[in-house]
Design an enzyme around this catalytic site. Structure first.
Site, short mmCIF file in Angstrom:
data_model
loop_
_atom_site.label_atom_id
_atom_site.label_comp_id
_atom_site.label_asym_id
_atom_site.label_seq_id
_atom_site.Cartn_x
_atom_site.Cartn_y
_atom_site.Cartn_z
CB THR A 13 -0.93 0.05 1.23
OG1 THR A 13 -0.14 0.04 2.42
CG2 THR A 13 -1.89 -1.11 1.24
CG ASN A 32 1.26 3.50 4.41
OD1 ASN A 32 0.42 3.09 5.18
ND2 ASN A 32 2.11 2.69 3.80
CD GLU A 50 -2.37 1.27 5.68
OE1 GLU A 50 -1.72 0.34 5.16
OE2 GLU A 50 -2.85 1.22 6.82
#
Length: 316
Positions: free
Chosen positions: A211, A213, A265
């Site tokens: 992911t 962030n 995320e």
């Protein structure tokens, strides 16, 4: 489009040969369909011989007049300026909203700032526009002063979509409730969360779903949960492709406690590359479900896989 950081700075840049202006006034937070109606009328009144000027304020006036009631902004100033530029305005004047400015009398605001400093031949405002110390000025007073000064005044009536008022307040309420599609209808585009990609705990990568962030600049926080979104790089040269993304807005309850900070995320589907330090804009399309605490990493991985499949199907 040129940006001026006060009406006085704009006035100093004008010369005797500068054309008159059509000025529209507002916070323009969201640059939603109601704001777009103001901009369209200002353009119409400017025509080919005048400048179209958008007068906005920083900070939001409520942060000076009633800080406890100040709303979270729908978008950062940089994005607001991008959208105002895309609307075709010639200049944006960002007037510092200070206690001293708030104390300017209503008539002085019109005579000195609009007529003298901004060179307004026409002014375009919303039906509920108020101005001057104690918000003493209203649209009727503006029209009266306009008649005295030979300045045209256009009052734009409320803009509604499907029976709902188009306002920044309404959009904030919808976004906070996860009602993104009606919010997008009022905005004329999806609600966006924008910020810089920073290093996180790297749990997504360990779970098989890396992911990005986000450290968001957008103040308005969407409802906690899982979303379908589109992700675009927003920092200049680079991949302009919109990538389908599954986005989590929440506290990572499987790994963190209820007091953990909210994180954003984004797992970009079918994307490979390094996004650290890049600016990312997430176009939030649909809220899918609440965040959930799982008893094991395996259960969480299975749910993320189901979420990603749902996002792929929804966005295909």
């Amino acid at each position: 489009m040129k940006v001026f950081h006060s009406a006085a700075v704009f006035a100093a840049a004008r010369t005797s040969a500068s054309p008159p202006t059509a000025v529209t006034i507002g916070n323009f937070d969201g640059v939603h369909l109601g704001h777009q109606a103001l901009l369209a009328e200002a353009h119409r009144r400017a025509g080919p011989t005048r400048l179209t000027v958008a007068l906005t304020f920083m900070p939001h006036p409520a942060r000076v007049l009633a800080p406890a009631k100040a709303p979270p902004l729908i978008m950062p100033i940089g994005r607001r300026l991008e959208l105002l530029a895309a609307s075709g305005v010639d200049a944006v004047v960002i007037q510092p909203f200070t206690p001293e400015f708030a104390a300017v009398e209503a008539d002085d605001f019109v005579r000195q700032i609009l007529a003298r400093e901004l060179g307004a031949a026409d002014v375009v405002v919303g039906f509920d526009f108020s101005f001057g110390r104690g918000r003493a000025g209203n649209v009727q007073r503006l029209q009266s002063l306009g008649d005295q000064l030979g300045m045209g005044v256009a009052i734009i009536p409320p803009v509604s979509v499907d029976g709902h008022p188009c306002s920044s307040t309404r959009i904030r309420t919808l976004v906070a409730a996860g009602d993104l599609r009606p919010a997008a209808t009022l905005l004329g585009r999806p609600f966006e969360v924008e910020g810089t990609v920073v290093r996180g705990a790297a749990r997504g990568r360990s779970l098989g779903f890396p992911t990005a962030n986000l450290a968001p600049e957008t103040e308005l926080a969407p409802k906690l949960g899982i979303y379908a979104a589109r992700a675009r790089l927003a920092d200049g040269p680079g991949d302009a492709t919109a990538h389908v993304a599954a986005v989590s807005v929440g506290r990572n309850p499987t790994f963190e406690g209820p007091a953990a900070p909210v994180t954003i995320e984004a797992h970009l589907l079918d994307f490979t590359g390094d996004l650290y330090g890049r600016r990312l804009r997430l176009e939030m399309i649909d809220w899918l479900r609440d965040e959930q605490k799982f008893d094991s990493s395996e259960a969480l991985i299975a749910q993320i896989g189901a979420d990603v499949a749902r996002v792929r199907a929804l966005m295909s």
